[in-house]
Design an enzyme around this catalytic site. Structure first.
Site, PDB file in Angstrom:
ATOM      1  N   ASP A  11       0.862  -1.181   0.000  1.00  0.00           N
ATOM      2  CA  ASP A  11       0.000   0.000   0.000  1.00  0.00           C
ATOM      3  C   ASP A  11       0.895   1.226   0.000  1.00  0.00           C
ATOM      4  OD1 ASP A  11      -2.332  -1.496   0.095  1.00  0.00           O
ATOM      5  OD2 ASP A  11      -2.370  -1.518   2.277  1.00  0.00           O
ATOM      6  N   ASP A 130     -13.247  -3.723  -1.728  1.00  0.00           N
ATOM      7  CA  ASP A 130     -13.161  -3.541  -0.280  1.00  0.00           C
ATOM      8  C   ASP A 130     -14.555  -3.781   0.279  1.00  0.00           C
ATOM      9  OD1 ASP A 130     -10.485  -2.826  -0.523  1.00  0.00           O
ATOM     10  OD2 ASP A 130     -10.951  -0.693  -0.713  1.00  0.00           O
TER      11      ASP A 130
END
Length: 252
Positions: A11, A130
């Site tokens: 990330d 997500d």
């Protein structure tokens, strides 16, 4: 049995790899290219780079990351975050990425999946999801790095996305993310049973057994993890050896 893949996730925020819990509390984990080189040497099967704030920040950093990694890393990698057009996809693929991950942009413009698949092939198109539990066997899709609820049912969305051209699902459980309590088995299994493309399970790795559980009980095709690799809790080889010893087919 198909070979299962082990995929470190990086990330990226402001050019640095970060990691948090439940999408908040971010802490620095290093330089993306240096981490990528390490995972290449450790024989990870693939890498995923996600620009977690790209929905409202400039993407130039990720182009630089793609170019840097492509010149020094020899395993396939996927890049996602801030990609909103076919031209953005082309830019990232030309910079060296092997696949493109779409999350927010795909929800806001589902036809983008179809256009990308037609232009570059569905093998390049990864739908990143997500998902957060909102009821019994029910999960909602979130966008903008987990900040914005959409009201979209996760199961309906993944099926529609595959029909449009997604060639793979990168499925992150927001409830399990960063907790190290294990992957969300019910969520992963529910998605895996509904789509015909590979599913990458993400969120919750904390013990070696967690990788096995989501691959077998969750029916995942690949497992993605971040902090346990970034901070040296497990190496790629440790995970693969553990899985191999339990009868899971992996590339050593």
């Amino acid at each position: 049995m198909y070979t299962k893949r082990i995929i470190p996730c990086l990330d990226v925020k402001n050019g640095r790899v970060v990691k948090g819990t439940n999408f908040v509390g971010l802490r620095d984990a290093g330089d993306p290219t240096e981490l990528a080189k390490r995972y290449d040497l450790e024989r990870a099967d693939e890498l995923v780079f996600l620009d977690i704030t790209a929905s409202y920040e400039e993407r130039k950093t990720m182009v630089d990351v793609a170019e840097s990694c492509a010149s020094q890393v020899f395993i396939p990698f996927t890049i996602g975050g801030g990609i909103k057009s076919v031209e953005d996809m082309r830019t990232m693929l030309h910079a060296g990425a092997d696949k493109i991950a779409l999350n927010t942009a795909a929800v806001q413009n589902p036809e983008l999946l179809q256009k990308g698949a037609e232009k570059f092939g569905r093998q390049c198109m990864v739908l990143a999801v997500d998902a957060k539990r909102v009821g019994e066997e029910k999960w909602e899709v979130f966008i903008h790095g987990g900040r914005t609820p959409t009201g979209i049912d996760c199961m309906e969305w993944v099926q529609r996305a595959v029909a449009l051209g997604a060639g793979e699902i990168l499925l992150t459980s927001m409830d399990a993310d960063g907790t190290k309590n294990g992957y969300d088995i019910p969520l992963t299994r529910a998605v895996s049973e509904r789509v015909s493309v590979p599913v990458i399970a993400s969120g919750g790795a904390g013990e070696l057994s967690h990788f096995y559980d989501v691959l077998i009980d969750g029916k995942a095709d690949a497992v993605l993890a971040a902090s346990v690799f970034h901070y040296g809790e497990f190496s790629i080889r440790e995970v693969k050896t553990y899985l191999k010893n339990r009868g899971v087919e992996v590339r050593l």
